[in-house]
Design an enzyme around this catalytic site. Structure first.
Site, PDB file in Angstrom:
ATOM      1  N   ASP A 178      -3.870   1.337  -1.318  1.00 25.98           N
ATOM      2  CA  ASP A 178      -2.720   0.988  -0.621  1.00 25.98           C
ATOM      3  C   ASP A 178      -2.014   2.033  -1.016  1.00 25.98           C
ATOM      4  O   ASP A 178      -1.766   2.641  -2.114  1.00 25.98           O
ATOM      5  CB  ASP A 178      -2.052  -0.501  -1.407  1.00 25.98           C
ATOM      6  CG  ASP A 178      -0.635  -0.586  -1.104  1.00 25.98           C
ATOM      7  OD1 ASP A 178      -0.292   0.134  -0.385  1.00 25.98           O
ATOM      8  OD2 ASP A 178       0.005  -2.452  -1.283  1.00 25.98           O
ATOM      9  N   HIS A 179      -1.819   2.779  -0.079  1.00 25.09           N
ATOM     10  CA  HIS A 179      -1.735   3.786  -0.141  1.00 25.09           C
ATOM     11  C   HIS A 179      -0.155   4.032  -0.457  1.00 25.09           C
ATOM     12  O   HIS A 179       0.674   5.653  -1.160  1.00 25.09           O
ATOM     13  CB  HIS A 179      -1.532   4.894   1.504  1.00 25.09           C
ATOM     14  CG  HIS A 179      -0.575   4.270   1.925  1.00 25.09           C
ATOM     15  ND1 HIS A 179      -0.592   3.263   3.558  1.00 25.09           N
ATOM     16  CD2 HIS A 179       1.198   4.906   2.731  1.00 25.09           C
ATOM     17  CE1 HIS A 179       0.576   3.102   4.009  1.00 25.09           C
ATOM     18  NE2 HIS A 179       1.378   4.297   3.545  1.00 25.09           N
ATOM     19  N   HIS A 241       2.091  -4.087   0.486  1.00 26.04           N
ATOM     20  CA  HIS A 241       2.725  -2.875  -0.414  1.00 26.04           C
ATOM     21  C   HIS A 241       3.849  -3.670  -1.151  1.00 26.04           C
ATOM     22  O   HIS A 241       4.524  -3.511  -2.119  1.00 26.04           O
ATOM     23  CB  HIS A 241       3.271  -2.569   0.797  1.00 26.04           C
ATOM     24  CG  HIS A 241       2.795  -1.606   1.692  1.00 26.04           C
ATOM     25  ND1 HIS A 241       1.686  -1.085   1.435  1.00 26.04           N
ATOM     26  CD2 HIS A 241       2.618  -1.034   2.320  1.00 26.04           C
ATOM     27  CE1 HIS A 241       0.696  -0.438   1.864  1.00 26.04           C
ATOM     28  NE2 HIS A 241       1.797  -0.426   3.417  1.00 26.04           N
TER      29      HIS A 241
END
Ligand code: NAD
Length: 495
Positions: A178-179, A241
């Site tokens: 999950d960047h 996110h």
């Protein structure tokens, strides 16, 4: 002691957008810093018939903006190999396995392998199965699987996907990217909370009135209309996110800042988020779809790849309640959307007011004292601010809110590794702190699924909002009915 990591990177989807835009530049940055150096190799694999030379040209192009010297470039790309390969074809995995073994011995990689699936999730199962059956995993060294979102489209499909990869890899070998978790200020949430007693001792329902999380994008769906229309903001942004950010803000302090302790606390926090029934979803979640407005002249429904009758939301706002001692009664308001007034991600922690306002007669300019707010800026600038009330200079006794502001300097940020670079290095180290565990994914889907199911039953048209606003009217009503308002209002609805 050298900090060089030894590994073979096998990138499935090596000709794709993600590989070119994020992975190759990140590998180059790691190379430049010496985290990978002599003992690494990269196999790019995808369907197209490319030669090693052509692949190296593509990689060269992808890192141009990092201005490599001739020597650096030559050294770096000499480690790149291409293998044309259809992931459904068992025979081709044998060729891939042979190439992997050959590179392992040429570069002395000690059997360390990182399988990066930069491909659509429907291929994850078959790739994992073949990695095992064709013995591309090694028995010595590490074998790790790195995968991208979306991880399923609901709890059930996520579970199915997970069981396919879990048949081959143990949970500690699976790195779900999950960047957002690679971003400096997201990691800084823990530093702010657990490194400052002045905050951690106030971090609960006694002192915090509400928490607000905004992930605003100014762009529309651009070229991703086809994908986005199937997904929508809830699945694209909230499930992963936003809920990760909620977990970091809400979790109990870990006993130690270690992967296992943090993960345990995040999972506990996610489990405490109230799962709503239909009626509660209607009261606590709103959605919207953009139409033409001051920043764009196309409606979402006219975007390429989007169904002309689409009811997909490009905006979501919601109120989450966390049912535990720490957070009882404190709403976590979240919102995210496309084509909003401004691009920005920020968290606002709004503290409770003093028990009474002793200045009520001295300062008639404020009915109520302005709130103390801790704001964490995640992007595009990174830093934090704290608003405190002071006295306005001059006669009388007027309260003047002042903002203590800290933004990281550009120089500081330039030295900070890019999110993907940081996450790739974590994978090489085997540190999964900033990746999502299956239990987190599962709980996030359960929260999001109930919202989706309620919306899918709706027969009225989705509310709209004009491009360049902060979402539909109902997103403002959501807070107003609680006598609150969004702290961050770069633009008002009716202006
Ligand atoms: P893309 O379409 O640009 O690339 C897909 C790659 O898969 C290509 O290299 C293609 O050749 C390969 N491929 C497709 N079918 C194949 C087959 N049968 N056999 C072998 N190779 C095949 O996609 P992308 O944008 O790079 O995204 C990859 C994954 O990462 C997706 O799951 C996406 O949702 C996710 N993701 C991408 C981004 C991004 O910034 N691009 C961000 C987050 C997540």
């Amino acid at each position: 002691m050298s900090h060089e990591k030894k590994a073979l990177f096998i990138i499935f989807g090596g000709t794709g957008d993600l590989a070119k835009r994020k992975l190759y530049p990140s590998l180059f940055r790691l190379f430049r810093k010496g985290s990978i150096n002599k003992h690494f190799a990269v196999i790019g694999t995808a369907r197209r018939e490319w030669s090693d030379d052509y692949f190296r040209e593509v990689v060269t192009d992808s890192i141009q903006s990092l201005k490599p010297s001739q020597q650096e470039l030559a050294d770096f790309i000499s480690h790149f190999y291409y293998q044309s390969h259809n992931v459904n074809d068992t025979e081709e995995y044998k060729i891939l396995g042979n190439l992997a073994n050959e590179l392992d011995s040429t570069y002395e990689l000690e059997g360390n392998r990182l399988f990066y699936l930069a491909m659509a999730p429907r291929f994850f199962g078959t790739i994992s199965k073949h990695i095992k059956s064709e013995k591309i995993m090694t028995e010595h060294g590490f074998s790790r699987l790195v995968i991208e979102k979306p991880f399923g489209t609901d709890f059930e499909t996520a579970q199915q996907l997970n069981s396919e990869i879990a048949a081959v890899f143990n949970e500690d070998q699976i790195f779900r990217i999950d960047h957002y978790l690679g971003k400096e200020m997201i990691q800084n949430i823990s530093a702010v909370r657990f490194g400052n007693n002045i905050f951690e001792s106030l971090w609960n329902h006694r002192y915090i009135d509400n928490v607000q999380i905004t992930l605003a994008e100014d762009l529309g769906v651009e070229e991703r209309g086809g994908y986005y229309d199937q997904s929508g903001a809830l699945k694209d942004m909230v499930q992963n996110h936003i809920l990760q950010v909620v977990a970091l803000l809400a979790m109990e302090p870990p006993t130690l800042f270690s992967e296992e302790a943090i993960r345990t606390e995040k999972i506990t926090a996610l489990k405490a988020i109230r799962v709503y029934n239909d009626q509660e979803v209607k009261e606590n979640f709103v959605r919207g779809q953009y139409v033409a407005g001051k920043t764009a002249d196309t409606n979402y429904k006219e975007e390429p790849g989007v169904d002309e009758n689409s009811q997909t939301e490009t905006f979501v706002a919601g109120k989450l309640m966390i049912d535990n001692f720490r957070w009882a009664g404190v709403p976590f308001y979240i919102r995210t959307g496309k084509r909003l007034s401004e691009k920005g991600t920020r968290i606002n922690i709004v503290f409770k007011s003093t028990p009474i306002n002793v200045f009520r007669e001295a300062d008639t300019s404020h009915k109520d004292l302005p709130d103390n707010i801790l704001t964490i800026y995640i992007q595009p600038t990174e830093g934090f601010s704290l608003t405190l009330n002071g006295k306005e200079v001059g006669d009388g006794f007027n309260i003047d809110p002042v903002k203590l502001n800290y933004r990281h300097s550009q120089e500081n940020l330039d030295n900070s590794p890019e999110a993907y670079e940081k996450l790739l290095l974590d994978c090489l180290k085997g540190d999964a702190t900033n990746f999502t565990h299956w239990d987190e994914v599962a709980n996030s889907w359960k929260i999001v699924d109930t919202v989706r199911e309620t919306w899918d039953k709706e027969t009225t048209d989705i509310p709209t909002y004009p491009a360049g606003s902060m979402g539909p009217h109902c997103a403002f009503d959501l807070l107003e009915k609680d006598n609150r308002q969004w702290v961050w209002e770069p633009d008002s609805w009716d202006k």
